[in-house]
Structure formats: C-alpha cells, structure tokens
Design an enzyme around this catalytic site. Structure first.
Site, PDB file in Angstrom:
ATOM      1  N   LYS A  79     -10.574  61.590  35.709  1.00 37.69           N
ATOM      2  CA  LYS A  79     -10.681  61.864  37.140  1.00 37.69           C
ATOM      3  C   LYS A  79     -11.750  62.931  37.328  1.00 37.69           C
ATOM      4  CE  LYS A  79      -8.396  60.792  41.016  1.00 37.69           C
ATOM      5  NZ  LYS A  79      -7.767  59.552  41.436  1.00 37.69           N
ATOM      6  N   VAL A 180      -0.252  55.291  57.351  1.00 35.85           N
ATOM      7  CA  VAL A 180      -0.768  53.935  57.591  1.00 35.85           C
ATOM      8  C   VAL A 180      -2.293  53.977  57.626  1.00 35.85           C
ATOM      9  CG1 VAL A 180       1.219  52.741  58.553  1.00 35.85           C
ATOM     10  CG2 VAL A 180      -0.062  54.288  60.024  1.00 35.85           C
ATOM     11  N   GLY A 181      -2.855  54.441  56.516  1.00 38.20           N
ATOM     12  CA  GLY A 181      -4.302  54.443  56.327  1.00 38.20           C
ATOM     13  C   GLY A 181      -4.710  53.130  55.688  1.00 38.20           C
ATOM     14  N   VAL A 183      -4.253  51.791  52.635  1.00 39.31           N
ATOM     15  CA  VAL A 183      -3.210  51.061  51.906  1.00 39.31           C
ATOM     16  C   VAL A 183      -2.034  50.750  52.825  1.00 39.31           C
ATOM     17  CG1 VAL A 183      -1.513  51.265  50.050  1.00 39.31           C
ATOM     18  CG2 VAL A 183      -3.855  52.038  49.672  1.00 39.31           C
TER      19      VAL A 183
END
Ligand code: NAD
Length: 349
Positions: A79, A180-181, A183
C-alpha cells in the site's frame, strides 16, 4: 526525490518518500511478496503526523496480503500513502515524482486508485511508473473496480444469509447500508433487484438522497445506521466501525459489507461471535475489486472469465469459513486468518 528505509519488523520493505520541491512526504509499504508482487492502492489523506501515516500504510498493506491471499491471487500485499489534503489541488509534479518512487521498486509493488485519488491523478502517477493498475485506458486497463467489488459483497451477503437464516433469498430482507458511495450505491442496486428493503446513511446527504430516489431506500442519520434494526448490516464507508462501543448496540443478525478493516481489533470478531452476529470477514467479502485489478497486473486476456471465477472462488471460501467456524465454535475472522496463513505457508514450503 529522497527515499529512506523505515524499520518495520513485520514488513519486507517500507520507504519514506520525500521531495521538498513539491511538498511531498509519503510512504510505500510492502508487507509481503510471498505470493507474488505486492498490490494495493495509493491513498492521500491529511494525516495529522508522519507516525499516523506510517501506522495507516502498515495496517493497510498487511490487509492487502490477507485480501489477495484469501482471493487465491498470485499477489502479495502493499500500500502507499501521501500526506496531504486531497480536496485542494495537488502541487504540479507531486504525483509524477511519487510514481518515480514506485518505479524504483521495479514491480515489487503495484499501485492503484484508493481514497483521495482520482483516475486523472493515477494517470499522472503513471507518468513516473508503469506499475499502475485500475487504469481507465491502455492495454489490459481494468477501469473502476467498484461494480465488481459490489457484486462480490452481494454474493457474500447471500452466503451470509444462507448460513444465518437458512436461505440466500434476499426478498423482503432488511439490509442497512452504511455509505452509499461507489461501492455502496452499486450494492444497493443489486440488493434492490433481489427484493431487499434498504435502509441507508451517508455523511454526504446528497448521496443518501440519491439512494432514496433510485431504490426507495429509507434514509437515517449517519450516527443512527449502526444501531438500525435490520437483518444484515453492510458497512461500505470507513474502517473500525465494529468496535467495543458499536457492537453492543447493533440490532442485526449478520454483518457483511465492503469497507476495509471493519473490525477495530481482532477481539471485535470474538465480540460479534459472542453476540450471535455472523460476520463475513471484510477481506474475503470485498475482494471483487482486487480480483478485477489483478486482471491488469497479470495481463489476463479474458477478464470476464477471470473475474467470474474469482468471485465464485471467494464465495466458496466464505462458505467454507462459516462452516468451519460453526464446527469449531470460533469466529469466522479467526478461520479466515488461518486460511490466509496456510496459503502463504504452503507457498513458502
Ligand atoms: P467512496 O468514497 O466512493 O464512498 C464512501 C461513502 O461513504 C461516501 O459517500 C462517504 O460520504 C460515505 N461516508 C464516509 N464516512 C461515513 C460515515 N461515517 N457514515 C456514513 N457514510 C460515510 O468509497 P468506495 O470506493 O465506495 O469505498 C467504500 C469502502 O469500501 C472503503 O472502506 C473502501 O476502502 C472499501 N473498498 C472499496 C473498493 C472499491 O472497489 N472501490 C474495493 C474494496 C474495498
């Protein structure tokens, strides 16, 4: 650009990346390349300190080792993070220079878009390195992974429902979706098609209203969603939402969602088990995105077939995890971690 190694006993390699000419400070962490090149996104956040940024990159890169291994991908865990506010314009050259830092690892680490990055940003990173996946165009470009992530979570919710309620049918089941973006919204569409009743919350009121308009979802305040009465909770926003404060207040029978690192600590997996709440380990449930990204890293010709196989395998793995956890009387998270450790040990042998 200056690269300085950072000591991290559990990780193969961690680099501090600095370039004062563009105000760049960031870190690249390679947790493990035991199964293949490390893969995981690049995140930009206004971390309060370098120590906080290091803590995040180490935790997230380890999480990627688990996710990639659980998905059976020939990829390790890594990452990268940049310290900065993604809401303000990034200094010219900053992302290209960070790309050059990634390039010095010659493919031991592959990056992709994560929080605070946009497709345009990733195109700038790609000026400095060819080890960028999740691109919008170019050979093997795999694009936005979130629809595939949502499909995998939907499958995980069905498996969870089967183990918890005796049926995978979601008709009439009440599912609470936190966030609720990218994905969460795709997930709502799949759940709505399957006949589930939705209750949603988002710290961005417009996002929640969009879910209400599209799917007739009930909207509650962000601080109310974790205590909403429902069959299943699907965390699709931030990490560490399952902790000693929230778990006693949950009013669901199961948790299966897409957010990374949902458990604040390993003890929280046990806490959920003690409350009789079935938890689908996040790194198994949300692997769809990395399966999609993997097609680009591994230069897969038939992406649809690879993704379908990967999603089916993830579903089987979750099924096996729940069965073993029930037989052994342990938490699903413990079983999932054992499976990952076994896959890595097998490869090393
Ligand atoms: P996103 O930024 O598009 O959506 C997140 C949504 O959550 C936003 O609408 C935001 O307003 C909302 N939110 C933030 N904090 C909140 C809170 N406290 N309460 C309610 N809502 C809140 O991000 P995304 O790409 O949809 O990812 C969601 C989660 O899934 C993240 O944890 C991410 O790491 C994880 N994930 C994403 C993918 C992917 O393919 N995008 C893959 C694997 C895991």
């Amino acid at each position: 650009m200056k690269l300085t190694p950072v000591a991290a006993p559990d990780h193969e390699e961690v680099l501090r990346v600095e370039d004062p000419s563009v105000g760049l400070v960031g870190f690249i962490a390679i947790h493990s390349t035991a199964l293949g090149p490390a893969a995981g996104g690049l995140r930009m956040r206004p971390y309060a300190s370098e120590a906080e940024a290091i803590e995040d990159v180490l935790r997230l890169s380890r999480g990627m080792t688990f996710k990639n291994a659980a998905a059976g991908l020939p990829l390790g865990g890594g990452k990268a993070v940049i310290i900065g506010n993604p809401a303000v314009e990034k200094p010219t050259g900053l992302l290209e220079i960070f790309g050059l830092a990634i390039q010095t690892l010659t493919g031991r680490y592959w990056t992709a878009e994560d929080m605070g990055m946009t497709p345009d940003d990733m195109a700038l990173v790609a000026h400095g390195t060819r080890f960028v996946a999740g691109r919008v165009d170019g050979a093997y470009a795999s694009g936005d992974p979130s629809p595939v992530t949502a499909r995998g979570i939907f499958n995980a919710i069905r498996v969870t429902a089967r183990h918890r309620f005796g049926s995978a049918d979601l008709e009439g089941r009440r599912v609470a979706v936190q966030g609720v973006g990218h994905v969460g919204l795709h997930l709502c569409a799949l759940l709505s098609d399957a006949g589930a009743d939705l209750i949603v919350a988002d710290s961005d009121a417009a996002a929640a209203e969009a879910a209400k308009a599209a799917f007739g979802a009930e909207v509650v305040a962000p601080e109310a969603i974790l205590a909403a009465e429902a069959d299943i909770l699907a965390p699709c926003a931030v990490g560490a939402v399952l902790n000693e404060t929230t778990i006693p207040r949950l009013r669901v029978s199961a948790v299966a969602g897409g957010a990374n690192n949902q458990l604040a600590s390993a003890a929280d997996g046990k806490r959920l088990q003690m409350r009789g709440i079935l938890y689908a380990p996040d790194f198994v449930a949300n692997a769809g995105g990395i399966i999609n990204v993997a097609t680009e890293i591994l230069k897969v010709r038939d992406r649809d077939r690879f993704v379908a196989k990967g999603l089916a395998a993830a579903e089987e793995t979750l099924d096996r995890i729940f069965t073993r956890a029930a037989e052994a009387g342990v938490s699903p998270n413990e079983v999932a971690e054992e499976i990952v450790a076994h896959r890595i040990a097998e490869k090393a042998a």
